[in-house]
Enzyme design. Structure first.
Site, PDB file in Angstrom:
ATOM      1  CB  SER A  57       1.364   8.469   2.154  1.00  7.66           C
ATOM      2  OG  SER A  57       1.912   7.315   2.725  1.00  7.66           O
TER       3      SER A  57
HETATM    4  N1  SAH Z   1       1.407   3.501   1.198  1.00 14.49           N
HETATM    5  C1  SAH Z   1       0.379   3.304   2.183  1.00 14.49           C
HETATM    6  C2  SAH Z   1       0.927   3.646   3.549  1.00 14.49           C
HETATM    7  C3  SAH Z   1       0.339   2.809   4.595  1.00 14.49           C
HETATM    8  S1  SAH Z   1       0.970   3.085   6.217  1.00 14.49           S
HETATM    9  C4  SAH Z   1      -0.797   4.192   1.863  1.00 14.49           C
HETATM   10  O1  SAH Z   1      -0.608   5.284   1.333  1.00 14.49           O
HETATM   11  O2  SAH Z   1      -1.926   3.801   2.165  1.00 14.49           O
HETATM   12  C5  SAH Z   1       2.231   1.862   6.330  1.00 14.49           C
HETATM   13  C6  SAH Z   1       1.824   0.430   6.195  1.00 14.49           C
HETATM   14  O3  SAH Z   1       2.964  -0.388   6.479  1.00 14.49           O
HETATM   15  C7  SAH Z   1       0.752  -0.024   7.200  1.00 14.49           C
HETATM   16  O4  SAH Z   1      -0.323  -0.573   6.489  1.00 14.49           O
HETATM   17  C8  SAH Z   1       1.455  -1.072   8.055  1.00 14.49           C
HETATM   18  O5  SAH Z   1       0.611  -2.121   8.465  1.00 14.49           O
HETATM   19  C9  SAH Z   1       2.529  -1.568   7.095  1.00 14.49           C
HETATM   20  N2  SAH Z   1       3.649  -2.259   7.730  1.00 14.49           N
HETATM   21  C10 SAH Z   1       4.251  -2.001   8.923  1.00 14.49           C
HETATM   22  N3  SAH Z   1       5.257  -2.877   9.134  1.00 14.49           N
HETATM   23  C11 SAH Z   1       5.288  -3.703   8.050  1.00 14.49           C
HETATM   24  C12 SAH Z   1       6.107  -4.810   7.664  1.00 14.49           C
HETATM   25  N4  SAH Z   1       7.111  -5.258   8.418  1.00 14.49           N
HETATM   26  N5  SAH Z   1       5.850  -5.412   6.481  1.00 14.49           N
HETATM   27  C13 SAH Z   1       4.844  -4.978   5.681  1.00 14.49           C
HETATM   28  N6  SAH Z   1       4.049  -3.942   5.983  1.00 14.49           N
HETATM   29  C14 SAH Z   1       4.274  -3.301   7.147  1.00 14.49           C
END
Ligand code: SAH
Length: 210
Positions: A57
């Protein structure tokens, strides 16, 4: 290459006022959470691609979401979507324990290795469907979801202490609103923080897998 101090100044100009949040953003090295070829962009205020077609993010959004949670040092926090682990690391500076759930095992493992490297010892990780929360450690003092849902999964209502805060992007697959939802006994009191664009939360109470 931008320096972390420039980023902190930008965040202040954008309205991030909480000193504890700014200090956490100053202390956690974002380059650790990026692939090798993008490390030089670590202190630019933008989202960047990571493995498994996901994103780390934008620093402003990380700071805004963290600030909205109003964390206290005794809090136990649930995070859904570990991704790179950067948001997790920021949270770990401001609360007692972070419980973080990631759907992709590969991403979760890389993040875990980074937490070890930085000696962040108050983070518990699990791989699974975060639309169902993490019932074993509930209730939580705060919940943060870093992937977008069409609506708020009921598990988060069940697993959050009344009076406490949830921050979650809600909307369509292309654009959403970042929602601050405060739980009372019977429902949510919602306000909108800003427009945003997150990857999809995929699972039983989120989007179906493509
Ligand atoms: N806060 C993280 C954002 C990652 S993007 C950062 O700044 O790096 C969002 C993440 O949510 C991805 O890694 C994706 O795989 C995860 N995601 C999507 N659906 C999910 C679920 N049902 N449970 C857990 N993680 C999930």
């Amino acid at each position: 290459m931008e320096h972390v101090q420039e980023l902190i100044e930008t965040l202040k100009q954008q309205g991030i006022r909480d000193e504890r949040v700014l200090k956490a953003m100053q202390n956690v090295p974002r380059e650790i959470f990026l692939p090798e070829n993008l490390k030089s962009h670590a202190y630019e205020n933008r989202a960047l691609p990571i493995d498994c077609d996901q994103t780390i993010s934008q620093p402003y959004i990380v700071a805004l979401m963290t600030q909205a949670l109003q964390l206290q040092s005794i809090d136990r926090v649930l995070e859904i979507g570990t991704g790179s682990g950067y948001q997790t690391a920021i949270l770990s500076q401001l609360c007692k324990t972070v419980y973080t759930v990631e759907r992709w095992e590969e991403l979760g493992q890389i993040a875990q290795e980074r937490f070890r490297q930085l000696e962040l010892n108050n983070i518990e990780t699990v791989f699974g469907d975060g639309t169902l929360g993490w019932p074993e450690h509930a209730p939580y003092d705060a919940i943060i979801v870093t992937a977008a849902t069409p609506s708020i999964p009921s598990a988060y209502f069940e697993q959050l202490t009344p009076g406490k805060r949830l921050v979650i992007p809600v909307g369509g697959s292309e654009a959403q609103e970042l929602i601050l939802a405060i739980r009372d006994e019977t429902g949510w009191e919602c306000s909108t923080l800003c427009g945003c664009r997150f990857v999809k939360l995929i699972g039983e109470q989120g989007w179906k897998a493509d």
